[in-house]
Design a protein around this motif. Structure first.
Motif, PDB file in Angstrom:
ATOM      1  N   ASP A  66      37.282  48.119  44.250  1.00  0.00           N
ATOM      2  CA  ASP A  66      37.224  46.737  44.681  1.00  0.00           C
ATOM      3  C   ASP A  66      37.218  46.632  46.207  1.00  0.00           C
ATOM      4  O   ASP A  66      37.999  47.314  46.870  1.00  0.00           O
ATOM      5  N   LYS A  67      36.343  45.809  46.739  1.00  0.00           N
ATOM      6  CA  LYS A  67      36.187  45.519  48.176  1.00  0.00           C
ATOM      7  C   LYS A  67      35.633  46.699  48.978  1.00  0.00           C
ATOM      8  O   LYS A  67      35.620  46.677  50.209  1.00  0.00           O
ATOM      9  N   TYR A  82      34.913  46.562  33.887  1.00  0.00           N
ATOM     10  CA  TYR A  82      34.837  45.539  34.936  1.00  0.00           C
ATOM     11  C   TYR A  82      33.405  45.026  35.047  1.00  0.00           C
ATOM     12  O   TYR A  82      32.457  45.792  34.881  1.00  0.00           O
ATOM     13  N   LEU A  94      35.204  43.342  42.030  1.00  0.00           N
ATOM     14  CA  LEU A  94      35.257  43.602  40.595  1.00  0.00           C
ATOM     15  C   LEU A  94      35.856  42.400  39.888  1.00  0.00           C
ATOM     16  O   LEU A  94      36.550  41.585  40.493  1.00  0.00           O
ATOM     17  N   TYR A  96      37.574  41.246  36.031  1.00  0.00           N
ATOM     18  CA  TYR A  96      38.043  41.691  34.718  1.00  0.00           C
ATOM     19  C   TYR A  96      38.192  40.471  33.823  1.00  0.00           C
ATOM     20  O   TYR A  96      39.268  40.150  33.372  1.00  0.00           O
TER      21      TYR A  96
ATOM     22  N   ASN B 215      44.908  44.230  38.356  1.00  0.00           N
ATOM     23  CA  ASN B 215      43.708  43.404  38.215  1.00  0.00           C
ATOM     24  C   ASN B 215      43.932  41.950  38.609  1.00  0.00           C
ATOM     25  O   ASN B 215      43.506  41.021  37.938  1.00  0.00           O
ATOM     26  N   PHE B 217      44.383  41.555  42.402  1.00  0.00           N
ATOM     27  CA  PHE B 217      43.768  41.728  43.731  1.00  0.00           C
ATOM     28  C   PHE B 217      42.256  41.539  43.727  1.00  0.00           C
ATOM     29  O   PHE B 217      41.689  41.082  44.712  1.00  0.00           O
ATOM     30  N   ILE B 218      41.620  41.927  42.650  1.00  0.00           N
ATOM     31  CA  ILE B 218      40.157  41.876  42.625  1.00  0.00           C
ATOM     32  C   ILE B 218      39.630  40.460  42.833  1.00  0.00           C
ATOM     33  O   ILE B 218      38.498  40.297  43.254  1.00  0.00           O
ATOM     34  N   TYR B 219      40.439  39.465  42.549  1.00  0.00           N
ATOM     35  CA  TYR B 219      39.974  38.077  42.721  1.00  0.00           C
ATOM     36  C   TYR B 219      40.212  37.552  44.127  1.00  0.00           C
ATOM     37  O   TYR B 219      39.881  36.412  44.426  1.00  0.00           O
ATOM     38  N   PHE B 220      40.811  38.373  44.978  1.00  0.00           N
ATOM     39  CA  PHE B 220      41.124  37.958  46.343  1.00  0.00           C
ATOM     40  C   PHE B 220      40.186  38.630  47.336  1.00  0.00           C
ATOM     41  O   PHE B 220      39.715  39.740  47.095  1.00  0.00           O
TER      42      PHE B 220
END
Lengths: 191, 273
Positions: A66-67, A82, A94, A96, B215, B217-220
């Motif tokens: 991610d990132k 993902y 990503l 989920y 899961n 952190f992925i939305y930030f």
């Protein structure tokens, strides 16, 4: 030396029957090509796939975190479980959330975000598969000015996926694997 | 049907929500946030973005439903079994040295991972002296989590995960099946507290030996991730553990040097001092 091209990203989606085609495409990538490639393949949940081993030629294939920022010349594989999205700044995000077309990763979700973030600088390729995931996404890439190619349904082991995309947009190019390879190579003839 | 939201439109939505309801989505990852809004509009059968904006401005209940929908709450019991195996084998024995074990599940959604933790603590003989604080920004999630009711149809998958994680008991001992629901054994819930906490705006509220935030952190975006890493650092006891999702990383954080990597692939970290 870097070769100039109109594409900043090549996204390839595939499902049943696409693995050998992906392998052929990757093997044939021009050595000087620095456009990153993102693969979105349907995979089984919680089963560590052999894709990486099968596809390991020359360039390493990595599952992005991610990132992580996309790097020139790298090949990325959407991790299992993902959805893989691209941000406009060239980093991966990503996701989920719910399965889409019974799948996570879903090809459509990656293609939508690529169409949004990359516009005409995106090349989307959709290969053999037994459901319609990726069709709308590829049509979106084309609608936003990018280029869309499907594997010729006559050649594809499972024709449903490429055919669904063809039915959705008249601007999608239909090519056999060899033609896709030539198309990519043509983009990278050093000018 | 709306297929795309432009960056400007996204900023407008974020502004309306922030202005009217005080929720700040400005540092959420854009690609997934756009996707959630689009999916919500399909779910709410809204044809145009203008309708969404109008509803948001006039109907607080509608806003509440939207937040519940757009904040992702997909979870599983014993999700990523190898992670749980590591917790069981390597982390819990270390936590066992504390008289009281305090654990924070940040962004716990509907609680499936919280109950998984409770099961492992029980099996390690540690549940009695553990306190699990399970938080989420979404009140509907917490309500659901608090009932301890899980759809029975998932139990087959969860049992499989449990066994793969090294669980040696009969998984069905931990719940009662009734109609199409599985009710988690209430004894497992005795040391769990569910309450609302928003990682975007809320602060440190206790000190923990283990923080699980998988899961989320992925939305930030990176800015918000940075804030939350600092919040976690400040909320951990020295040498306390932090567990993230399988594809989440501290690599891109300025704070990474304050943590040591306990297990790289499974994203288990430890506060250094």
């Amino acid at each position: 030396m870097h070769s100039s091209t109109r594409f900043d990203i090549i996204a390839i989606g595939g499902s049943a029957g696409s693995l050998s085609v992906v392998a052929r495409l990757l093997k044939a990538l021009p050595g000087e090509m620095d456009t990153p490639v993102v693969l979105i393949m349907h995979r089984l949940k919680n089963v560590s796939s052999e894709l990486n081993r099968l596809l390991a030629f020359g360039r390493p294939i990595q599952e992005p975190e991610d990132k992580e920022r996309m790097k020139a010349g790298h090949i990325y594989l959407a991790p299992q479980n993902y959805h893989l999205l691209l941000e406009a700044d060239g980093t991966f995000s990503l996701d989920y959330s719910e399965l889409v077309h019974y799948s996570r990763p879903a090809i459509d979700e990656s293609f939508y975000s690529i169409a949004d973030a990359y516009g005409k600088r995106a090349l989307g390729i959709l290969l053999s598969g037994a459901n319609a995931d990726g069709a709308e996404g590829l049509a979106r890439i084309v609608k936003n000015g990018g280029a869309g190619i499907v594997q010729d349904p006559m050649e594809a082991e499972f024709r449903i996926m490429p055919q669904a995309a063809i039915d959705m947009s008249a601007d999608i190019k239909i090519m056999k694997t060899d033609e896709i390879i030539s198309f990519i190579k043509d983009q990278y003839h050093t000018k | 049907m709306v297929e795309e939201i432009s960056n400007t439109e996204l900023q407008e939505l974020i502004f309306i929500i922030q202005h009217q309801y005080g929720y700040d989505f400005s540092d959420y990852a854009q690609a997934s946030l756009k996707r959630r809004f689009i999916r919500f509009m399909g779910h709410a059968q809204l044809e145009k973005l203008a309708e969404l904006k109008l509803q948001l401005q006039t109907d607080p209940d509608f806003f509440k439903k939207m937040v519940e929908y757009i904040t992702v709450n997909v979870t599983e019991m014993f999700r990523d079994p190898q992670f749980y195996q590591l917790l069981r084998d390597d982390v819990l024995p270390r936590l066992a040295t504390y008289p009281i074990i305090k654990i924070w599940h940040a962004g716990c959604a509907t609680g499936e991972e919280v109950y998984s933790m409770a099961i492992m603590l029980q099996e390690a003989g540690l549940l009695e002296r553990s306190r699990i604080y399970a938080t989420d920004m979404n009140a509907a999630n917490l309500e659901k989590a608090n009932t301890g009711i899980v759809p029975l149809r998932w139990m087959k998958d969860y049992t499989h995960n449990y066994i793969q994680s090294g669980g040696l008991h009969d998984f069905s001992d931990y719940y009662t099946a009734r109609y199409d629901s599985a009710i988690i054994n209430p004894a497992l819930r005795r040391n769990i507290i569910f309450f609302q906490h928003n990682l975007v705006t809320d602060h440190v509220f206790n000190e923990f030996q283990l923080i699980c935030c998988r899961n989320v952190f992925i939305y930030f975006n990176r800015t918000l991730q940075e804030r939350v890493v600092t919040l976690f650092y400040d909320s951990l006891a020295p040498r306390g553990y932090l567990a993230l999702g399988m594809k989440e990383s501290l690599l891109f954080s300025k704070e990474r040097k304050k943590f040591e990597v306990v297990n790289g692939p499974n994203k288990i970290f430890r506060r250094k001092y």
